[in-house]
Enzyme design. Sequence first.
Site, PDB file in Angstrom:
ATOM      1  N   HIS A  31       9.252  35.252 -35.343  1.00 43.75           N
ATOM      2  CA  HIS A  31       8.962  34.763 -34.000  1.00 43.75           C
ATOM      3  C   HIS A  31      10.216  34.825 -33.132  1.00 43.75           C
ATOM      4  CE1 HIS A  31       5.548  32.273 -35.813  1.00 43.75           C
ATOM      5  NE2 HIS A  31       6.368  32.367 -36.842  1.00 43.75           N
ATOM      6  N   TYR A  32      10.040  34.831 -31.815  1.00 43.84           N
ATOM      7  CA  TYR A  32      11.150  34.462 -30.943  1.00 43.84           C
ATOM      8  C   TYR A  32      10.855  33.083 -30.363  1.00 43.84           C
ATOM      9  CZ  TYR A  32       8.402  36.332 -26.905  1.00 43.84           C
ATOM     10  OH  TYR A  32       7.449  36.600 -25.960  1.00 43.84           O
ATOM     11  N   THR A  33      11.914  32.349 -29.999  1.00 41.31           N
ATOM     12  CA  THR A  33      11.738  30.955 -29.584  1.00 41.31           C
ATOM     13  C   THR A  33      11.397  30.797 -28.114  1.00 41.31           C
ATOM     14  OG1 THR A  33      14.081  30.679 -29.070  1.00 41.31           O
ATOM     15  CG2 THR A  33      13.377  30.195 -31.347  1.00 41.31           C
ATOM     16  N   GLU A  62      12.061  31.546 -36.987  1.00 37.10           N
ATOM     17  CA  GLU A  62      12.206  31.549 -35.530  1.00 37.10           C
ATOM     18  C   GLU A  62      13.575  32.117 -35.169  1.00 37.10           C
ATOM     19  OE1 GLU A  62      10.310  30.779 -33.002  1.00 37.10           O
ATOM     20  OE2 GLU A  62       8.619  29.614 -33.789  1.00 37.10           O
ATOM     21  N   HIS A 100       4.452  37.178 -35.050  1.00 34.34           N
ATOM     22  CA  HIS A 100       3.434  36.210 -34.622  1.00 34.34           C
ATOM     23  C   HIS A 100       2.338  36.923 -33.838  1.00 34.34           C
ATOM     24  CE1 HIS A 100       2.799  31.845 -32.960  1.00 34.34           C
ATOM     25  NE2 HIS A 100       1.803  32.262 -33.712  1.00 34.34           N
ATOM     26  N   ASP A 144       5.132  37.624 -29.612  1.00 28.92           N
ATOM     27  CA  ASP A 144       6.457  37.640 -30.208  1.00 28.92           C
ATOM     28  C   ASP A 144       6.446  38.232 -31.626  1.00 28.92           C
ATOM     29  OD1 ASP A 144       5.010  35.097 -30.562  1.00 28.92           O
ATOM     30  OD2 ASP A 144       6.726  34.429 -31.726  1.00 28.92           O
TER      31      ASP A 144
END
Length: 327
Positions: free
Chosen positions: A58-60, A132, A190, A200
């Site tokens: 994922h990216y945050t 993440e 994700h 993401d």
Amino acid sequence: MPTHVLSSAWKKSLLAAGCAVTLSACSSGGFNHSSNAYDIETVASQNASERVRFLVLHYTASDFASSLHILTQPSEHPVSSHYLIPENGDASYPHKDLRVYQLVDENRRAWHAGPGKWNDRTQVNDQSIGIEIVNKSYCEPPVETGTVKPGKENCFFPEFDPQQIDLLIDLSKDILARYPDIRPTNVVGHGDVKPEFKIDPGPKFPWQKLAQAGIGAWYDDDTVKRHLDYLQGNTTSDRQSIRHHFAQWLADYGYGIDPDNTSDEEISIYTRAFQYHFRPWKVDGEVDNQSRAILLALLEKYYPRKLSSYKDIDTGIVAELSSPASN
């Protein structure tokens, strides 16, 4: 207790100390018990597998401090991940060196993928490790709609920090070494497992670099060219037939689309998710020949027996292939 991950040497010293106290709790087979109220005899069954089958990235969409707070503190809609990786140049990050932060024990379920779907699994959270990655990518809804839908949003995607990606590669290699059931095609984003709402880690994420390091799946260019040459010479299929065939290929690769009961909009959403992962330079949701050739190349590499069943594709070479990943 510090929030960053314990060093390997420190972990080993803790493990050794624990084993000296209670040998049964350190069994390599994962047999754990803590009561002296009964006798227990262990016979290791061969009929078992690892619970962890997926690695989800994922990216945050926010800085380190905000991400750490959101992922660790109670809220109305609580979320978490097993690991958090910061990036350089983040004023909210408290250290000079980048460190991997572990937030949830790998034996516990983190709340990072929701009811995501991949292959025949409908609760990816239950069988995955989530990472993440701090990155301030974000998407905003068009002014006229007020809601974000894949393909309709206005997005900003900054580059990922190279040192951060190197740290992610080291962590991922460690995870894959401990969980052999995470096959290359089960390292996903994700957006792959929940494409209706998520995109993401986005188009700037270096999936190919990870694959070159032995993490995740990628296609071979020569195979793509061979399939592309065939597809460009075959103009007998209509647009709708092509799109529904592509939906079947997506499902065969692992995407949670139902090819027999899908809408044209849903095909576009899943196609876009595929493009974010495997053709990030052009993400439009269109089932064009290049997207088809890339997906066929992936199926040939990882699921050749599935590909050999397609009657409208030249699979003379593929039909002879055999791979453990296709079983």
